[in-house]
Enzyme design. Structure first.
Site, PDB file in Angstrom:
ATOM      1  N   SER A  35     -52.162  30.088  -7.533  1.00  0.00           N
ATOM      2  CA  SER A  35     -53.428  29.594  -6.964  1.00  0.00           C
ATOM      3  C   SER A  35     -54.065  28.558  -7.890  1.00  0.00           C
ATOM      4  CB  SER A  35     -54.396  30.756  -6.703  1.00  0.00           C
ATOM      5  OG  SER A  35     -54.663  31.463  -7.901  1.00  0.00           O
ATOM      6  N   ASN A  36     -53.762  28.638  -9.184  1.00  0.00           N
ATOM      7  CA  ASN A  36     -54.288  27.618 -10.108  1.00  0.00           C
ATOM      8  C   ASN A  36     -53.195  27.155 -11.071  1.00  0.00           C
ATOM      9  OD1 ASN A  36     -56.493  26.008 -10.946  1.00  0.00           O
ATOM     10  ND2 ASN A  36     -56.764  27.308 -12.757  1.00  0.00           N
ATOM     11  N   SER A 125     -63.400  37.370 -22.562  1.00  0.00           N
ATOM     12  CA  SER A 125     -64.011  36.094 -22.924  1.00  0.00           C
ATOM     13  C   SER A 125     -65.231  36.315 -23.799  1.00  0.00           C
ATOM     14  CB  SER A 125     -64.432  35.394 -21.631  1.00  0.00           C
ATOM     15  OG  SER A 125     -65.315  34.343 -21.905  1.00  0.00           O
ATOM     16  N   THR A 127     -67.818  35.117 -23.297  1.00  0.00           N
ATOM     17  CA  THR A 127     -68.955  35.133 -22.377  1.00  0.00           C
ATOM     18  C   THR A 127     -69.591  36.532 -22.272  1.00  0.00           C
ATOM     19  OG1 THR A 127     -69.657  34.214 -20.263  1.00  0.00           O
ATOM     20  CG2 THR A 127     -67.697  35.568 -20.212  1.00  0.00           C
ATOM     21  N   TYR A 150     -68.637  35.022 -12.870  1.00  0.00           N
ATOM     22  CA  TYR A 150     -67.380  35.038 -13.639  1.00  0.00           C
ATOM     23  C   TYR A 150     -67.550  35.922 -14.871  1.00  0.00           C
ATOM     24  CZ  TYR A 150     -64.045  33.546 -17.198  1.00  0.00           C
ATOM     25  OH  TYR A 150     -63.108  33.547 -18.205  1.00  0.00           O
ATOM     26  N   LYS A 154     -65.805  39.785 -16.152  1.00  0.00           N
ATOM     27  CA  LYS A 154     -65.180  40.136 -17.446  1.00  0.00           C
ATOM     28  C   LYS A 154     -65.834  41.397 -18.012  1.00  0.00           C
ATOM     29  CE  LYS A 154     -62.204  36.748 -17.770  1.00  0.00           C
ATOM     30  NZ  LYS A 154     -60.813  37.027 -17.426  1.00  0.00           N
ATOM     31  N   PHE A 179     -62.362  32.540 -27.314  1.00  0.00           N
ATOM     32  CA  PHE A 179     -63.447  31.570 -27.403  1.00  0.00           C
ATOM     33  C   PHE A 179     -63.031  30.346 -26.573  1.00  0.00           C
ATOM     34  CE2 PHE A 179     -66.912  33.519 -29.646  1.00  0.00           C
ATOM     35  CZ  PHE A 179     -66.356  34.776 -29.799  1.00  0.00           C
ATOM     36  N   ASN A 180     -62.977  29.152 -27.098  1.00  0.00           N
ATOM     37  CA  ASN A 180     -62.697  28.005 -26.212  1.00  0.00           C
ATOM     38  C   ASN A 180     -61.306  27.442 -26.469  1.00  0.00           C
ATOM     39  OD1 ASN A 180     -65.645  28.333 -26.176  1.00  0.00           O
ATOM     40  ND2 ASN A 180     -65.611  26.494 -24.927  1.00  0.00           N
TER      41      ASN A 180
HETATM   42  P1  NAD Z   1     -55.356  29.621 -15.486  1.00  0.00           P
HETATM   43  O1  NAD Z   1     -56.112  29.447 -14.218  1.00  0.00           O
HETATM   44  O2  NAD Z   1     -54.572  28.466 -15.985  1.00  0.00           O
HETATM   45  O3  NAD Z   1     -54.379  30.881 -15.384  1.00  0.00           O
HETATM   46  C1  NAD Z   1     -54.663  31.993 -14.565  1.00  0.00           C
HETATM   47  C2  NAD Z   1     -53.431  32.243 -13.726  1.00  0.00           C
HETATM   48  O4  NAD Z   1     -53.666  33.371 -12.874  1.00  0.00           O
HETATM   49  C3  NAD Z   1     -53.077  31.068 -12.809  1.00  0.00           C
HETATM   50  O5  NAD Z   1     -51.707  30.759 -12.957  1.00  0.00           O
HETATM   51  C4  NAD Z   1     -53.374  31.585 -11.401  1.00  0.00           C
HETATM   52  O6  NAD Z   1     -52.536  31.011 -10.431  1.00  0.00           O
HETATM   53  C5  NAD Z   1     -53.147  33.078 -11.590  1.00  0.00           C
HETATM   54  N1  NAD Z   1     -53.868  33.935 -10.641  1.00  0.00           N
HETATM   55  C6  NAD Z   1     -55.193  33.965 -10.347  1.00  0.00           C
HETATM   56  N2  NAD Z   1     -55.429  34.928  -9.432  1.00  0.00           N
HETATM   57  C7  NAD Z   1     -54.243  35.521  -9.147  1.00  0.00           C
HETATM   58  C8  NAD Z   1     -53.842  36.554  -8.272  1.00  0.00           C
HETATM   59  N3  NAD Z   1     -54.714  37.191  -7.486  1.00  0.00           N
HETATM   60  N4  NAD Z   1     -52.527  36.914  -8.250  1.00  0.00           N
HETATM   61  C9  NAD Z   1     -51.625  36.256  -9.031  1.00  0.00           C
HETATM   62  N5  NAD Z   1     -51.945  35.267  -9.868  1.00  0.00           N
HETATM   63  C10 NAD Z   1     -53.242  34.896  -9.917  1.00  0.00           C
HETATM   64  O7  NAD Z   1     -56.407  30.102 -16.593  1.00  0.00           O
HETATM   65  P2  NAD Z   1     -56.217  30.306 -18.153  1.00  0.00           P
HETATM   66  O8  NAD Z   1     -57.088  29.327 -18.828  1.00  0.00           O
HETATM   67  O9  NAD Z   1     -54.786  30.387 -18.484  1.00  0.00           O
HETATM   68  O10 NAD Z   1     -56.914  31.722 -18.315  1.00  0.00           O
HETATM   69  C11 NAD Z   1     -56.168  32.940 -18.339  1.00  0.00           C
HETATM   70  C12 NAD Z   1     -57.148  34.090 -18.438  1.00  0.00           C
HETATM   71  O11 NAD Z   1     -57.949  33.914 -19.615  1.00  0.00           O
HETATM   72  C13 NAD Z   1     -58.129  34.186 -17.278  1.00  0.00           C
HETATM   73  O12 NAD Z   1     -58.339  35.537 -16.967  1.00  0.00           O
HETATM   74  C14 NAD Z   1     -59.383  33.580 -17.840  1.00  0.00           C
HETATM   75  O13 NAD Z   1     -60.544  34.093 -17.225  1.00  0.00           O
HETATM   76  C15 NAD Z   1     -59.324  34.003 -19.295  1.00  0.00           C
HETATM   77  N6  NAD Z   1     -60.107  33.143 -20.183  1.00  0.00           N
HETATM   78  C16 NAD Z   1     -59.878  31.795 -20.182  1.00  0.00           C
HETATM   79  C17 NAD Z   1     -60.658  30.972 -20.986  1.00  0.00           C
HETATM   80  C18 NAD Z   1     -60.458  29.475 -20.977  1.00  0.00           C
HETATM   81  O14 NAD Z   1     -61.343  28.752 -21.427  1.00  0.00           O
HETATM   82  N7  NAD Z   1     -59.308  28.961 -20.501  1.00  0.00           N
HETATM   83  C19 NAD Z   1     -61.652  31.516 -21.807  1.00  0.00           C
HETATM   84  C20 NAD Z   1     -61.843  32.900 -21.806  1.00  0.00           C
HETATM   85  C21 NAD Z   1     -61.057  33.696 -20.976  1.00  0.00           C
HETATM   86  N1  UFG Z   2     -69.541  19.803 -21.571  1.00  0.00           N
HETATM   87  C1  UFG Z   2     -70.057  18.531 -21.417  1.00  0.00           C
HETATM   88  N2  UFG Z   2     -69.534  17.747 -20.427  1.00  0.00           N
HETATM   89  C2  UFG Z   2     -68.523  18.167 -19.604  1.00  0.00           C
HETATM   90  C3  UFG Z   2     -68.005  19.471 -19.775  1.00  0.00           C
HETATM   91  C4  UFG Z   2     -68.552  20.271 -20.774  1.00  0.00           C
HETATM   92  O1  UFG Z   2     -70.972  18.113 -22.127  1.00  0.00           O
HETATM   93  O2  UFG Z   2     -68.109  17.404 -18.716  1.00  0.00           O
HETATM   94  C5  UFG Z   2     -70.090  20.653 -22.647  1.00  0.00           C
HETATM   95  C6  UFG Z   2     -70.745  21.917 -22.128  1.00  0.00           C
HETATM   96  O3  UFG Z   2     -72.071  21.688 -21.760  1.00  0.00           O
HETATM   97  C7  UFG Z   2     -70.584  22.843 -23.330  1.00  0.00           C
HETATM   98  C8  UFG Z   2     -69.290  22.373 -23.995  1.00  0.00           C
HETATM   99  O4  UFG Z   2     -69.036  21.070 -23.484  1.00  0.00           O
HETATM  100  O5  UFG Z   2     -71.642  22.609 -24.211  1.00  0.00           O
HETATM  101  C9  UFG Z   2     -68.104  23.272 -23.682  1.00  0.00           C
HETATM  102  O6  UFG Z   2     -68.031  23.442 -22.278  1.00  0.00           O
HETATM  103  P1  UFG Z   2     -66.757  24.075 -21.545  1.00  0.00           P
HETATM  104  O7  UFG Z   2     -67.037  24.083 -20.086  1.00  0.00           O
HETATM  105  O8  UFG Z   2     -65.517  23.415 -22.007  1.00  0.00           O
HETATM  106  O9  UFG Z   2     -66.721  25.555 -22.150  1.00  0.00           O
HETATM  107  P2  UFG Z   2     -67.795  26.738 -22.073  1.00  0.00           P
HETATM  108  O10 UFG Z   2     -68.119  27.101 -23.482  1.00  0.00           O
HETATM  109  O11 UFG Z   2     -68.912  26.425 -21.183  1.00  0.00           O
HETATM  110  O12 UFG Z   2     -66.959  27.879 -21.333  1.00  0.00           O
HETATM  111  C10 UFG Z   2     -65.728  28.349 -21.823  1.00  0.00           C
HETATM  112  C11 UFG Z   2     -64.854  28.818 -20.673  1.00  0.00           C
HETATM  113  C12 UFG Z   2     -65.432  30.030 -19.996  1.00  0.00           C
HETATM  114  C13 UFG Z   2     -65.784  31.070 -20.978  1.00  0.00           C
HETATM  115  C14 UFG Z   2     -66.639  30.506 -22.083  1.00  0.00           C
HETATM  116  C15 UFG Z   2     -66.899  31.512 -23.147  1.00  0.00           C
HETATM  117  O13 UFG Z   2     -64.710  27.804 -19.714  1.00  0.00           O
HETATM  118  O14 UFG Z   2     -64.441  30.556 -19.157  1.00  0.00           O
HETATM  119  O15 UFG Z   2     -65.974  29.398 -22.681  1.00  0.00           O
HETATM  120  O16 UFG Z   2     -65.687  32.069 -23.545  1.00  0.00           O
HETATM  121  F1  UFG Z   2     -66.478  32.064 -20.363  1.00  0.00           F
END
Ligand code: NAD
Ligand code: UFG
Length: 340
Positions: A35-36, A125, A127, A150, A154, A179-180
Site C-alpha cells: 500500500s505504500n 515512535s 511521538t 497516528y 502508536k 526518532f527521525n
Molecule cells: P513505510 O510506509 O515505508 O513502510 C510500511 C510498510 O507497511 C509499507 O511497505 C506498507 O505497504 C506496509 N503496510 C501498511 N499497512 C499494511 C497492511 N495492512 N498489510 C500489509 N502491509 C502493510 O514506512 P516506514 O517509514 O518504513 O515505517 C515503518 C514503521 O515505522 C511504521 O510502522 C511507522 O509508523 C514507523 N515509524 C516510522 C517513522 C518514520 O519517520 N519513517 C518514525 C517512527 C515510526
Molecule cells: N518540515 C518543514 N518543511 C517540510 C517538511 C517538514 O519545515 O516540507 C519541518 C517540520 O516542521 C519539522 C521538521 O521539518 O520541524 C521535521 O519534520 P518531519 O515531517 O520530517 O518529521 P516529524 O518530526 O514531524 O515526524 C517524524 C515522523 C513521524 C513521527 C515523528 C516522531 O514523520 O512519523 O517523527 O517520531 F511520529
C-alpha cells in the site's frame, strides 16, 4: 538459522532492516500489501545481499492469509513495521488509521499466539512522548498526549503489546521508539520512495534538489530554538536498521517488555539540515518560510544511553553521511523505484 517475519518489510525501514538481518545471517520473510511500497524494493534487498527473500503479498489484517505464512514457515520472531504513517492524513482519516494500525497488530498477535511465536519487535515512535515530556526523552517517561491519530495508534499499540506480554509470561516484546530516520543505503539503489507529495522534510528536500519540486517551505521560524526552526533527532536509516539486529538478539534472550529509543541524541534544526545537504552535495535548495505546521513540537530528541548500555548499539553515521547517501539514492533514482 532463525527466521524473522517482517510485516511491512517492503517499506523504507523494513527493506533496510532486511538487508542488515540477512547480512547478520538471519532468514527473512516479508509480508506486505504494497500500500505504500512496491516489490522492487525487495529485489534491491536481494541485489545488495545476494540472498533470496521470501515475500508474500498479504494484508496483515487478513488473518486467513497471514496464517498461511505462519503455516508455511517456522517463524522465530516478528518485526512489525506494517502501518500507515502520514501524520496529516491520520487527522483527516482517523478511522482508516485506527483500523489499519491496530488491526495489523491484533492479527499478528493472534497468529503468533496460535503458532506459538513468542517474540515481537514493534516500530514505535518518539511521538508517544507527546507534548508534556521534556527533551531529551528517556524510556521510563510516561507516554504523553499525542497531537494526532497516528501518534495515538502508536500509544495504543504499545499498550496492547504490553498487555499481551503481561498475560503470557513467555512473550518477549521490544518497543523501538524511532526518532527521525533519513538517508538511504550507501549502494544508492535502496531508499525512501514516498508516494505523492512528501510529508517529511528530507524526502522533500531531495525532491527539490532533483527538480521535482520548486522549493522547500520551512514551517515556522519563531520557535524557541537557537535559530527559530524546529529541532529533531535525525538518524541514518542504516544505523536504525542495525538497531533491529541488536534488538532481535535481545528479544531471543529475554522475556517481558523492554523499550528502547533509537536516535542519536543530537538534535539539528531544519535550517542546519538544509545547509548541510547543500554543502555536502554542492546543490542549492530554494527555501521559503511559511507558517508553523499544526502539531509540530519545537524539539524532539532522544537520550540514547539505554540502547548503548543494554543493546550495545549506537549510531555510527553523521549528518553529512545521511545527506550524501540520500542524494546518491535520489539522484540515481529521481522517481524512486518506479522510474518514469
Ligand atoms: P513505510 O510506509 O515505508 O513502510 C510500511 C510498510 O507497511 C509499507 O511497505 C506498507 O505497504 C506496509 N503496510 C501498511 N499497512 C499494511 C497492511 N495492512 N498489510 C500489509 N502491509 C502493510 O514506512 P516506514 O517509514 O518504513 O515505517 C515503518 C514503521 O515505522 C511504521 O510502522 C511507522 O509508523 C514507523 N515509524 C516510522 C517513522 C518514520 O519517520 N519513517 C518514525 C517512527 C515510526
Ligand atoms: N518540515 C518543514 N518543511 C517540510 C517538511 C517538514 O519545515 O516540507 C519541518 C517540520 O516542521 C519539522 C521538521 O521539518 O520541524 C521535521 O519534520 P518531519 O515531517 O520530517 O518529521 P516529524 O518530526 O514531524 O515526524 C517524524 C515522523 C513521524 C513521527 C515523528 C516522531 O514523520 O512519523 O517523527 O517520531 F511520529
Amino acid at each position: 538459522m532463525s527466521k524473522i517475519l517482517l510485516a511491512g518489510g517492503a517499506g523504507y525501514i523494513g527493506s533496510h532492516t532486511a538487508v542488515e538481518l540477512l547480512e547478520a545471517g538471519y532468514e527473512v520473510v516479508i509480508a506486505d500489501n504494497y500500500s505504500n511500497s512496491c516489490p522492487e524494493s525487495i529485489k534491491r534487498v536481494e541485489k545488495i545481499t545476494g540472498k533470496q527473500v521470501q515475500a508474500y503479498e498479504v494484508d496483515v489484517k487478513d488473518k486467513d492469509k497471514l496464517s498461511v505464512i505462519f503455516k508455511e514457515n517456522k517463524i522465530d520472531a516478528v518485526i512489525h513495521f506494517a502501518g500507515l504513517k502520514a501524520v496529516g492524513e491520520s487527522v483527516e482519516k482517523p478511522v482508516l488509521y485506527y483500523r489499519n494500525n491496530i488491526d495489523t497488530t491484533l492479527t499478528l498477535l493472534e497468529c503468533m499466539n496460535e503458532y506459538g511465536v513468542k517474540n515481537i519487535i514493534f516500530s514505535s515512535s518518539a511521538t508517544v512522548y507527546g507534548e508534556e515530556n521534556p527533551v531529551p526523552y528517556t524510556e521510563e517517561m510516561k507516554r504523553g498526549t499525542c497531537t494526532n491519530p497516528y501518534g495515538w495508534t502508536k500509544v495504543m499499540m504499545e499498550q496492547i503489546l504490553e498487555d499481551a506480554a503481561k498475560a503470557d509470561k513467555d512473550m518477549s516484546v521490544v518497543l523501538l521508539r524511532y526518532f527521525n530516520p533519513i538517508g538511504a543505503h550507501e549502494s544508492g539503489i535502496m531508499g525512501e520512495d514516498p508516494q505523492g507529495i512528501p510529508n517529511n522534510l528530507m524526502p522533500y528536500v531531495a525532491q527539490v534538489a532533483v527538480g521535482r519540486r520548486d522549493h522547500l517551505t520551512i514551517f515556522g521560524k519563531d520557535y524557541p530554538t537557537p535559530d527559530g526552526t524546529c529541532r529533531r533527532d535525525y538518524i541514518h536509516v542504516v544505523d536504525l536498521a542495525k538497531g533491529h539486529v541488536k534488538a532481535i538478539d535481545f528479544v531471543f534472550k529475554n522475556k517481558g517488555v523492554e523499550v528502547f529509543n533509537l536516535g542519536t541524541g543530537t538534535p539539528y534544526s531544519v535550517t542546519e539540515i538544509v545547509t548541510t545537504f547543500q554543502k555536502e552535495n554542492d546543490i542549492e535548495i530554494k527555501v521559503e518560510y511559511g507558517d508553523r505546521r499544526a502539531g509540530d513540537l519545537p524539539e524532539s530528541y532522544a537520550n540514547a544511553d539505554k540502547a548503548l548500555n543494554v543493546l550495545g548499539w549506537k549510531t555510527e553515521k553523521n549528518l553529512a553521511d545521511m545527506c550524501r547517501d540520500l542524494w546518491r539514492w535520489q539522484s540515481n533514482n529521481p522517481y524512486g523505484y518506479n522510474q518514469k
